[in-house]
Motif scaffolding. Sequence first.
Motif, PDB file in Angstrom:
ATOM      1  N   MET A 110       9.263 -23.722 -62.540  1.00 38.91           N
ATOM      2  CA  MET A 110       9.361 -24.853 -61.843  1.00 38.91           C
ATOM      3  C   MET A 110       8.380 -24.711 -60.487  1.00 38.91           C
ATOM      4  N   SER A 111       7.850 -25.873 -60.059  1.00 41.07           N
ATOM      5  CA  SER A 111       7.306 -25.812 -58.731  1.00 41.07           C
ATOM      6  C   SER A 111       8.225 -25.983 -57.460  1.00 41.07           C
TER       7      SER A 111
ATOM      8  N   LYS B 210       7.014 -30.264 -60.736  1.00 42.94           N
ATOM      9  CA  LYS B 210       6.044 -29.612 -61.295  1.00 42.94           C
ATOM     10  C   LYS B 210       4.734 -30.077 -61.305  1.00 42.94           C
TER      11      LYS B 210
ATOM     12  N   MET C  52      11.096 -27.328 -68.498  1.00 43.79           N
ATOM     13  CA  MET C  52      11.809 -26.669 -67.344  1.00 43.79           C
ATOM     14  C   MET C  52      13.236 -26.169 -67.438  1.00 43.79           C
TER      15      MET C  52
END
Lengths: 362, 539
Positions: free
Chosen positions: A64-65, A20, A57
């Motif tokens: 979420m990245s 993230k 998350m």
Amino acid sequence: MLYAISMSQQPYLVVDRVAKHFGQFQAVRDATFNVNRGEFVCLLGPSGCGKTTLLRMIAGLETMSGGRIIQDGREISNLPPTQRDFGIVFQSYALFPNLTVFDNVGYGLHGRGKSAGEIAARVDELLTLVGLPGEAKKYPAQISGGQQQRVALARALAISPGLLLLDEPLSALDARVRVYLRHEIRALQHRLGVTTIMVTHDQEEALTMADRIAVMNAGRIEQYDTPARIYAAPATPFVADFVGTTNFLKAKMLAPGRIVSGGVEIDAPTPDGANPGSDLRICVRPEDVMVRGVGDGTPNRVDVTVEELVFMGAFSRARLAGPGGMSISADFSANLLRDHSIAAGARIKVALPAERLRVFAG
Amino acid sequence: MAATGFLFVALVLPLAMLFEKSFRDHDGKFVGLANFERYFGTPSLVASLWNTLWVSLLATCIVVPIAFVYAYAIRRTTMPGRGVFRALGLVPILAPSLLPAIALIYLFGNQGFARFLLFGEPVYGPIGIVIAQVYYCFPHAFLILSTALAIADRRHYEAAEVLGAGRIRVFLTVTLPGVKYGVVSAFFVVFTMVATDFGIPKVIGGRFNVLATDVYKQVIGQQNFEMGAVVGMVLLLPAAIAFAADRWVARRQVALLSARAVPFEPQKRRGRDMALLAFCGLIAACILVVLGVSFWASLIQYWPYNLSISLRNYAFTNADASGWSSYFNTLAMAVCVATIGCSVISFGAWLVDKTRGAEFLRGLVHLLAMIPLAVPGLVLGIAYIFFFNSPRNPFGFIYGTLAILVLNTIAHFYTVAHLTSLQALKQLDPEFESVSASLKVSVWRTAWRVTLPVSSPALLDVWFYMFVNAMTTVSAVIFLYGPYTKLASVAIVNMDEAGFTAAAAAMGCTIVATSAAAKVLHSLLAAWLGRRTQAWRAR
């Protein structure tokens, strides 16, 4: 039958390279760990290490990245919270202030095709479970912090979630209640067998409650292991420093398995990749500094002066000055102090047992 | 999305149109800055710009210190009767700004019975404007300063005392820095209010011109819409500067109060308390005298020749063709403004605070919601003429109806209502929505079951705020009323213009009575609501 076994061996929750970032800031980097069914896992770390972000998350409260999360064989990475299967307790409890304890606990039970009678029975059952029968008609402001905490727990458990998430659930309570509720929550979790992830910054909490601990620092999981292993065999200097108390001694490598610190040669497990001459750090716990039975022939022996003794109750913490500016903290029991007549100013021999030392690249 | 749409139609597009209009000539041709050149080339118009500036500054410099002492006495001393003085200090809010101006005419006008106090100076002009503005702005300054003075950390005072600081030094080093932002804020708010108020200079200004009356003359008197737009833009300037300065100071204000602050408890000091009691008594007396004079004036048959008392002035048809209907129009509008405004604005605030995603839209709504504070009612009024009167506007049909008045008034008072709702929502635990999501309960159900009940006192406050402001507002609506939607405040202006001052006073008193009744109703409702839905607050 074979299928059932393979199912049960599959982890309940898989967190795989989850990341993230907020703009340039990396809140969580490549977090990877598995949680087995019924396991109690703690995410432990200082504030700002990303543990709460990671928990959020898993809950879907934060996007979420990168990476993916699989719960019970189902990928949930991009699902909104409403389509996931979890119950959550926040640090603030987030109890609805205008609803009674009863309505708070029953909040998630409405609109699921249950009759009012069924809901009432379930709420009663839950309140008994958390040890609060008879408080149903009160409002959150009318009960104590510890009781509020248990109401929040009952509310989260009401919908029988597959996964229970606890975000610093005990940190708003005073010390005595906190210790009591630690055991309560752990016992309850055992009884229900609900897979649980708890975020905490309190190492004692993590050590006493968790089956496994993920120690986090600056967005990274530094070590994921059982409490005993985390304490006895910290994987990084950070873990050694953050969990429990530790002495760090500067040292240089002489040969594999042999180092020198403050002019004293010591046997110790040298880290992989270190070469003779490279800088190292020895890490030793105060309670592992040995006094009994130390003679001239004891390996890893150091002659020290007791500079200061601080009484701590069951034991005293000594500051020991060794050769070459070496300074070591050691914990000595009252018994030991008497037997060896240790007092401030005394010159004594101690040993740093090789099997208790952790050595890191310095 | 809905909230953005509302703010665009009700605020952004009309203002954009006004801006554009000020660069066009009568036939709609683009003329650049020609209108502005003409404006600054007309000595009488430039003179009213200076008039506006110095009158506003003077009134502000009088009202802020008075309000500060008044608020200080109520918040930081043990002066007796603080509750009563607090209520009396807020009384002027219930009246339209026209009313104190009318009362001043009775007191100090050509036939006024206290005329000798002015030593031959006419009340018509700057003197009357300043006195009436002080009266009109006092409660607003008082509210801001009272809030600023309400909270203080006792430990700061104890520390100062232990260190041997004298009373004056404590005041200068502890009290003042703590309320610095409040004082600055009060200064800017009052300055903007005075500079943009239309009612007072209209009634008591005589031949002394200010920007607000210029706009009215250009647009209503000479139908010179382009010049009206230019004056509107000029009028926007001081308000916009004050607004920007206020924001700037707000950002520099550091929170002096930590969560662990020990609340300040004022100590008894007889001499100070008595002096302040005398001061507050004087101020409260002035407030009551002005209100009393208006009421008395509304009952007198024909000042100063026939002093017998009657209700004849309340038969408004004698003075104004629309009679009582303008009052009922106002009442209907105020109820609509309060009800629709409260719903729309609190829903908008809820969207800004509680929803996730669409960061840009939510930020935009919040930003737009701040604009009305910097836009004077008059400017918004002309902007509405341009926007809704335009033949290309699909919303044009509301022109001349009650709907445009409602829309305009909601937009005009949007900011404070938005901030009040937002503050109430921010007090709720941000995790309520997360918990609901984990329990698979919809956000709507949580909004209905938790958010709405918990924030209902704030909603009631917003409703009442919108209602009273809608009852008393005049500046924007004076451009927008139609033949069947004349409002009470507009009727006051018309009747005063036509020389029926007593009837104007009577209409003003009717508005005050309505606002006061609403205030009483508000208190009762708040108490009832408190017992009904806020039982959980009790320990």
